[in-house]
Scaffold this motif. Structure first.
Motif, PDB file in Angstrom:
ATOM      1  N   SER A 320       0.803  -1.188  -0.004  1.00 39.99           N
ATOM      2  CA  SER A 320       0.034   0.147  -0.027  1.00 39.99           C
ATOM      3  C   SER A 320       0.720   1.338  -0.046  1.00 39.99           C
ATOM      4  O   SER A 320       2.017   1.058   0.503  1.00 39.99           O
ATOM      5  N   ARG A 324       1.499   0.082   4.921  1.00 41.25           N
ATOM      6  CA  ARG A 324       0.993  -0.339   6.199  1.00 41.25           C
ATOM      7  C   ARG A 324       0.635  -1.809   5.773  1.00 41.25           C
ATOM      8  O   ARG A 324       0.644  -2.635   6.533  1.00 41.25           O
ATOM      9  N   PHE A 325       0.328  -2.062   4.332  1.00 41.82           N
ATOM     10  CA  PHE A 325      -0.103  -3.325   4.206  1.00 41.82           C
ATOM     11  C   PHE A 325       0.511  -3.982   2.938  1.00 41.82           C
ATOM     12  O   PHE A 325       1.131  -2.987   2.166  1.00 41.82           O
ATOM     13  N   ASP A 345      -0.147  -7.271   7.677  1.00 42.37           N
ATOM     14  CA  ASP A 345       0.245  -5.999   8.189  1.00 42.37           C
ATOM     15  C   ASP A 345       1.597  -5.967   7.747  1.00 42.37           C
ATOM     16  O   ASP A 345       2.550  -6.850   8.233  1.00 42.37           O
ATOM     17  N   LEU A 352      -3.662 -10.605   7.903  1.00 45.88           N
ATOM     18  CA  LEU A 352      -4.875 -10.205   8.250  1.00 45.88           C
ATOM     19  C   LEU A 352      -5.986 -10.744   7.648  1.00 45.88           C
ATOM     20  O   LEU A 352      -6.990 -11.166   8.523  1.00 45.88           O
ATOM     21  N   HIS A 353      -6.014 -11.076   6.429  1.00 47.33           N
ATOM     22  CA  HIS A 353      -7.051 -11.584   5.618  1.00 47.33           C
ATOM     23  C   HIS A 353      -6.549 -12.432   4.632  1.00 47.33           C
ATOM     24  O   HIS A 353      -5.465 -12.512   4.058  1.00 47.33           O
ATOM     25  N   ASP A 370      -5.499   6.047  -1.357  1.00 47.23           N
ATOM     26  CA  ASP A 370      -5.655   6.087   0.138  1.00 47.23           C
ATOM     27  C   ASP A 370      -5.475   4.763   0.693  1.00 47.23           C
ATOM     28  O   ASP A 370      -5.402   4.649   2.099  1.00 47.23           O
ATOM     29  N   GLN A 372      -7.140   2.028   1.045  1.00 44.47           N
ATOM     30  CA  GLN A 372      -8.171   1.394   1.500  1.00 44.47           C
ATOM     31  C   GLN A 372      -8.932   0.337   0.672  1.00 44.47           C
ATOM     32  O   GLN A 372      -9.844  -0.622   1.148  1.00 44.47           O
ATOM     33  N   ASP A 387     -12.130  -4.874   0.077  1.00 45.15           N
ATOM     34  CA  ASP A 387     -11.985  -3.779   1.353  1.00 45.15           C
ATOM     35  C   ASP A 387     -10.630  -4.341   2.121  1.00 45.15           C
ATOM     36  O   ASP A 387     -10.950  -5.364   2.621  1.00 45.15           O
ATOM     37  N   VAL A 388     -10.041  -3.424   2.156  1.00 46.50           N
ATOM     38  CA  VAL A 388      -8.551  -3.753   2.791  1.00 46.50           C
ATOM     39  C   VAL A 388      -8.799  -4.021   4.437  1.00 46.50           C
ATOM     40  O   VAL A 388      -8.321  -4.885   5.089  1.00 46.50           O
ATOM     41  N   GLU A 389      -9.753  -3.411   4.931  1.00 54.39           N
ATOM     42  CA  GLU A 389      -9.967  -3.304   6.502  1.00 54.39           C
ATOM     43  C   GLU A 389     -10.549  -4.758   6.639  1.00 54.39           C
ATOM     44  O   GLU A 389     -10.409  -5.427   7.743  1.00 54.39           O
ATOM     45  N   THR A 390     -11.574  -4.971   5.945  1.00 52.22           N
ATOM     46  CA  THR A 390     -12.535  -6.130   6.264  1.00 52.22           C
ATOM     47  C   THR A 390     -12.231  -7.356   5.491  1.00 52.22           C
ATOM     48  O   THR A 390     -12.493  -8.464   5.760  1.00 52.22           O
TER      49      THR A 390
END
Length: 534
Positions: A320, A324-325, A345, A352-353, A370, A372, A387-390
């Motif tokens: 990213s 961060r990713f 991470d 993470l996923h 961004d 995300q 979706d990077v967070e979920t």
């Protein structure tokens, strides 16, 4: 077959009973491999199962060399006879045959665009053949002994040839068919050759010695110790490793060693990432290291044995923008693909996923500005948004007409460009998922896509090295002259007319369907004739 990561032998093949196996080669996609033996047979095998797919019969003497075309559709074979056979990999049938001049043929190499085949043998000459017509284009005379090594430059304009007896490397200009110069070789013969990304420097590797040679002048620029190299994407730095636990970065402009990384285990393989800021290293213990060459620090060391098969099968990694990713493809031995994506991470290395959904290997990963959203392109013909967070799929996948190799998001992230082996570039509305436009001016494989900073121009690179700059917007339709240039040689002439005539009557998506009405017909012939260059 030996799995070097698990140290297991999945299966053993009785490939050429009671005879010697003299040559082996994996196909470009790594899913099949070919074997040739002293029995004169060539076999095509499936890597995952060990199943024999085809047996190619045609040689009367021992087969010494097999080579795949860059797209994996053709397989050429040669040996202790004058004939070179070209096979159709899909059908298993003979595609063409070349009667060479040398009594025995030991080396073969396809050009990057697959249109030329170079051969070398016992007479010391190198022959360049047109793959489609099997016409001899050049005879390159210069070696004193038989030729057993050939390598094209990335742009296909230069050929390097070598033999292990006189050890000299000869550089040939293929536009003229003349010898450019001779590069000094190693006393022990050449093991392998590797060009820099711009084709200006040749790495000649033998017995732990790496010679970096100027292709234009023939000058030896540097002599170093090692057995694995990787040129940075911009071509100004080369990483060298292999004989001890160190990795060195050499500045090709100054000849100075910029940085040195010392590991615990000797590196087995090294490769720069796309921007040249990080270097991936696989050591002989199976550990993968990520080296930040800007800070000269080792960021992480992952010990995930199952993942390292991705290095052999062209796995993909993307950071990213804020680092961060880290997204990376994962090799699944059950499906023999890189269809799964790990989202990590980048600070802790924690997974993470795991992103499931693609039905074939993922060919490119790209984060939004961004960080995300992660976009993935795959040979399963789809482009997916995550979706990077979920780790969830955000929208219905965008579906192509064929495998997808490259993607690029516009700076405002409202448009996605995607392309692949079918030659078509799609422009998608990111919000609605609808196709905004299709760019069909060329049938060659799309290898890279990149929007300009203002989003008004799209750079498209295709197989063979041709680069196009395309104005984006409804007011810029594809010029008829570009459509009519069927073979993309920059000139509309009788050759393009012949190609249209050859496809006459075909229905569907064809490059020769110039007006795009779904059928190759008289109207397409008329358009080509009307665009003939003076």
């Amino acid at each position: 077959m030996w799995d070097i990561w698990s140290d297991e032998v999945p299966y053993t093949l009785d490939a050429h009973p009671d005879e010697n196996v003299s040559t082996l080669l994996f196909s470009p996609n790594g899913k099949t491999f070919a074997s040739g033996g002293s029995d004169g047979l060539v076999h095509l095998w499936e890597v995952r199962s060990g199943k024999r797919l085809h047996t190619f019969k045609g040689h009367k003497e021992s087969v010494k060399k097999v080579t795949f075309s860059p797209d994996g559709q053709l397989l050429a074979s040669c040996g202790l006879e004058r004939i070179i056979l070209i096979w159709d990999v899909q059908t298993g049938k003979i595609h063409n045959a070349i009667t060479g001049k040398s009594d025995w043929v030991f080396s073969l190499s396809f050009s990057p665009d697959g249109e030329m085949l170079a051969s070398g043998g016992t007479d010391g000459n190198v022959y360049i053949w047109d793959v489609r017509t099997v016409k001899r284009l050049h005879t390159l005379i210069g070696h004193r002994y038989f030729v057993n090594g050939l390598s094209f430059s990335p742009d296909g304009e230069t050929l390097a040839s070598v033999n292990t007896q006189d050890s000299d490397v000869r550089i040939w200009n293929l536009s003229t068919g003349s010898l450019s110069h001779t590069l000094p070789g190693h006393s022990g013969g050449t093991w392998s050759l590797s060009f820099s990304s711009d084709g200006r420097i040749l790495a000649n590797i033998s017995q732990g010695i790496i010679s970096l040679l100027d292709v234009r002048t023939g000058e030896t620029l540097h002599t170093l110790m090692g057995n694995t190299v990787s040129f940075s994407p911009e071509g100004q730095t080369v990483a060298i490793a292999g004989l001890d636990p160190t990795v060195r970065l050499l500045d090709l402009r100054t000849g100075e060693i910029q940085q040195t990384l010392t590991l615990e285990i000797d590196p087995l393989y090294i490769a720069f990432n796309r921007d040249g800021q990080k270097l991936g290293i696989v050591d002989r213990d199976g550990t993968i290291h990520l080296w930040d060459v800007k800070t000269n620090g080792l960021q992480h060391a992952f010990l995930e044995y199952a993942d390292f098969q991705g290095i052999r099968f062209h796995g993909h990694i993307s950071f990213s923008p804020d680092l961060r990713f880290l997204a990376k493809t994962h090799y699944d031995k059950h499906t023999d693909t890189h269809s799964k994506i790990y989202l990590l991470d980048a600070i802790t290395g924690k997974r993470l996923h795991t992103l499931y959904g693609h039905g074939n290997s993922v060919r490119e990963l790209s984060f939004s500005t961004d960080g995300q959203i992660l976009v993935s392109a795959s040979w399963d013909t789809t482009v997916r948004f995550w979706d990077v967070e979920t780790g969830r799929l955000l929208k219905v996948p965008f579906v192509h007409a064929g495998p997808v190799d490259s993607i690029s998001l516009s700076p405002d992230e409202q448009t996605l460009a995607s392309g692949g082996s079918h030659g078509i570039v799609y422009l998608w509305d990111v919000e609605t998922g609808e196709q905004k436009d299709t760019l069909t001016g060329n049938s060659s494989d799309v290898t890279n896509l990149l929007f300009s900073p203002d989003g008004e121009t799209l750079a498209i690179s295709r197989l063979g090295g041709t680069l196009y700059l395309w104005e984006i917007g409804p007011d810029f339709p594809e010029p008829e002259s570009l459509k009519a240039d069927i073979n993309a040689d920059g000139v509309v002439n009788v050759q393009d007319l012949v190609l249209v005539a050859a496809d006459f009557g075909k229905m569907g998506e064809y490059r020769t369907d110039v007006n795009g009405d779904g059928t190759v017909n008289i109207q397409d012939l008329v358009i080509v004739v009307s665009e003939f260059d003076e």
